[in-house]
Design an enzyme around this catalytic site. Structure first.
Site, short mmCIF file in Angstrom:
data_model
loop_
_atom_site.label_atom_id
_atom_site.label_comp_id
_atom_site.label_asym_id
_atom_site.label_seq_id
_atom_site.Cartn_x
_atom_site.Cartn_y
_atom_site.Cartn_z
N HIS A 131 -1.45 0.04 -9.89
CA HIS A 131 -2.16 -0.86 -8.97
C HIS A 131 -2.69 -2.10 -9.71
CE1 HIS A 131 -4.41 -1.01 -4.89
NE2 HIS A 131 -4.23 -2.24 -5.36
N ARG A 136 0.86 -1.19 0.00
CA ARG A 136 0.00 0.00 0.00
C ARG A 136 0.89 1.24 0.00
NH1 ARG A 136 -3.56 -2.57 -1.81
NH2 ARG A 136 -5.62 -3.00 -0.91
P1 NDP Z 1 -2.13 -10.82 5.46
O1 NDP Z 1 -3.05 -10.19 6.44
O2 NDP Z 1 -2.25 -12.26 5.17
O3 NDP Z 1 -0.61 -10.55 5.89
C1 NDP Z 1 -0.17 -9.35 6.43
C2 NDP Z 1 1.22 -9.53 6.98
O4 NDP Z 1 1.68 -8.27 7.48
C3 NDP Z 1 1.25 -10.50 8.16
O5 NDP Z 1 2.42 -11.28 8.11
C4 NDP Z 1 1.28 -9.57 9.37
O6 NDP Z 1 1.91 -10.09 10.51
C5 NDP Z 1 2.13 -8.44 8.82
N1 NDP Z 1 1.94 -7.23 9.61
C6 NDP Z 1 0.80 -6.54 9.81
N2 NDP Z 1 1.02 -5.50 10.64
C7 NDP Z 1 2.33 -5.55 10.98
C8 NDP Z 1 3.15 -4.77 11.80
N3 NDP Z 1 2.69 -3.70 12.47
N4 NDP Z 1 4.46 -5.11 11.90
C9 NDP Z 1 4.93 -6.19 11.24
N5 NDP Z 1 4.20 -6.99 10.44
C10 NDP Z 1 2.91 -6.67 10.32
O7 NDP Z 1 -2.29 -9.97 4.12
P2 NDP Z 1 -2.00 -10.44 2.60
O8 NDP Z 1 -0.68 -11.11 2.56
O9 NDP Z 1 -3.17 -11.15 2.07
O10 NDP Z 1 -1.96 -9.02 1.88
C11 NDP Z 1 -0.99 -8.03 2.24
C12 NDP Z 1 -1.35 -6.70 1.60
O11 NDP Z 1 -1.10 -6.73 0.20
C13 NDP Z 1 -2.83 -6.31 1.67
O12 NDP Z 1 -3.17 -5.78 2.94
C14 NDP Z 1 -2.92 -5.27 0.61
O13 NDP Z 1 -2.60 -4.01 1.15
C15 NDP Z 1 -1.82 -5.68 -0.39
N6 NDP Z 1 -2.38 -6.13 -1.69
C16 NDP Z 1 -2.04 -5.43 -2.83
C17 NDP Z 1 -2.52 -5.82 -4.07
C18 NDP Z 1 -2.09 -5.11 -5.30
O14 NDP Z 1 -2.60 -5.40 -6.39
N7 NDP Z 1 -1.16 -4.20 -5.24
C19 NDP Z 1 -3.42 -6.98 -4.19
C20 NDP Z 1 -3.71 -7.63 -2.95
C21 NDP Z 1 -3.20 -7.22 -1.74
P3 NDP Z 1 1.28 -11.38 11.28
O15 NDP Z 1 1.57 -12.54 10.36
O16 NDP Z 1 2.03 -11.46 12.54
O17 NDP Z 1 -0.18 -11.12 11.42
#
Ligand code: NDP
Length: 310
Positions: free
Chosen positions: A273, A225
């Protein structure tokens, strides 16, 4: 009695999703009335995309769940009127798309393909890239997408480090967490991939201080993002060559305004995007499965933790 499912998204999404959703409901043997307009008090489920006009969930008193069409939920998670459970999209098609996009852009930078593709000028530039095993890659975010991308890059031979909020154990990935884990993950990152959600805790995770912790000339790839990056700090780091190149798919303002300095910067690649899209056929099956679970009194899949914001 059919289950009433309200499709709350922009009209173009209705055109894309109506048929696959109906097919998925039929395959799941669900009797569903799917429509874009249902009396709020009679809606059982809402299939939602944040570009919808629906912002006040208060009248949806019998709605059992809001099923987000996108993986990211920053457009809805803070909505104070939303008291119903919120599920986000985890779709195999979306995951595979992200793996392909991330792998492709990582290989572009690793192999320095631009040097040859953009310079067909008669000069014999015999620069051999290192092997993947000598190019450490770091992924911030080890969720569904981060782990899948990490696994793919590890299979190609890249040493992959990943960082997440809670400690993970993922095959082929050196998993780190916490503040010191972040420093360590950044310190080796010749290529850094951002796959964190946008939350108050992740905003500007890449800033002047953290950019300075990366190896000089590192590459940044951001399909996560836009607000994960402090844009001014990144532009400065590009100008001092602390950062060698940034490939950015997501931005604070989308579409990225034509006047934004990223467009003209010689070492920034902008993509609109498109890293990965929710795929209607597979995503519709995920929606149908969650409705099936709701009707069977089973817990929903992919529920969002409202306190954490993802
Ligand atoms: P998930 O919720 O499965 O994974 C998020 C990861 O981020 C987890 O490992 C989580 O940790 C980690 N995380 C969250 N907050 C923190 C923090 N404060 N410090 C450290 N680590 C953190 O999401 P997805 O993998 O499914 O998707 C990730 C992002 O990709 C989406 O939120 C979206 O913004 C983006 N996206 C972009 C697209 C595009 O076309 N550009 C398409 C689809 C998604 P933990 O494992 O401990 O919970």
């Amino acid at each position: 009695m059919p289950v009433n499912v309200l499709f709350a998204a922009s009209p173009d999404r209705w055109t894309t999703y109506e048929t696959p959703l109906k097919r998925a409901f039929s395959e799941a043997a669900l009797d569903v009335n799917l429509a874009t307009d249902i009396v709020p008090e009679q809606v059982d489920y809402i299939v939602y995309a944040p570009n919808s006009d629906l912002q006040d969930f208060t009248p949806y008193t019998r709605t059992k769940a809001v099923l987000n069409l996108w993986a990211g939920v920053e457009g809805i998670v803070d909505n104070p009127t939303l008291t119903q459970p919120l599920a986000r999209m985890v779709d195999n098609g979306l995951t595979r798309g992200m793996v392909e996009w991330v792998t492709g852009h990582t290989l572009r930078h690793h192999l320095n393909t631009d040097l040859h593709v953009l310079n067909q000028d008669g000069v014999w530039r015999k620069e051999v890239p290192p092997l993947a095993c000598d190019r450490p890659v770091t992924i911030l975010g080890l969720g569904t997408l981060g782990q899948a991308c990490g696994e793919s890059l590890a299979n190609l031979g890249f040493p992959v480090t990943g960082w997440s909020r809670s400690q993970k154990d993922a095959p082929g990935i050196t998993c780190l967490s916490g503040e010191t884990g972040l420093q360590k993950a950044l310190s080796t990152a010749q290529i850094l991939i951002l796959l964190l959600p946008h939350t108050p805790d992740t905003e500007n995770v890449l800033n002047a201080e953290t950019l300075a912790q990366m190896p000089k000339g590192a590459i940044i790839i951001n399909p996560g993002r836009g607000p994960l990056i402090d844009d001014e700090a990144l532009l400065k780091a590009l100008d001092t060559e602390q950062i060698g190149h940034a490939t950015l798919d997501v931005f604070r303002t989308e579409p990225l305004p034509a006047s934004h300095p990223y467009w003209a910067h010689p070492r920034v690649t902008v993509t609109p995007h498109i890293a990965s899209e929710t795929r209607p056929a597979s995503a519709s099956r995920v929606i149908a499965e969650n409705i099936r679970r709701g009707e069977a009194g089973k817990p929903f899949l992919h529920l969002v933790n409202r306190d954490l914001g993802y």
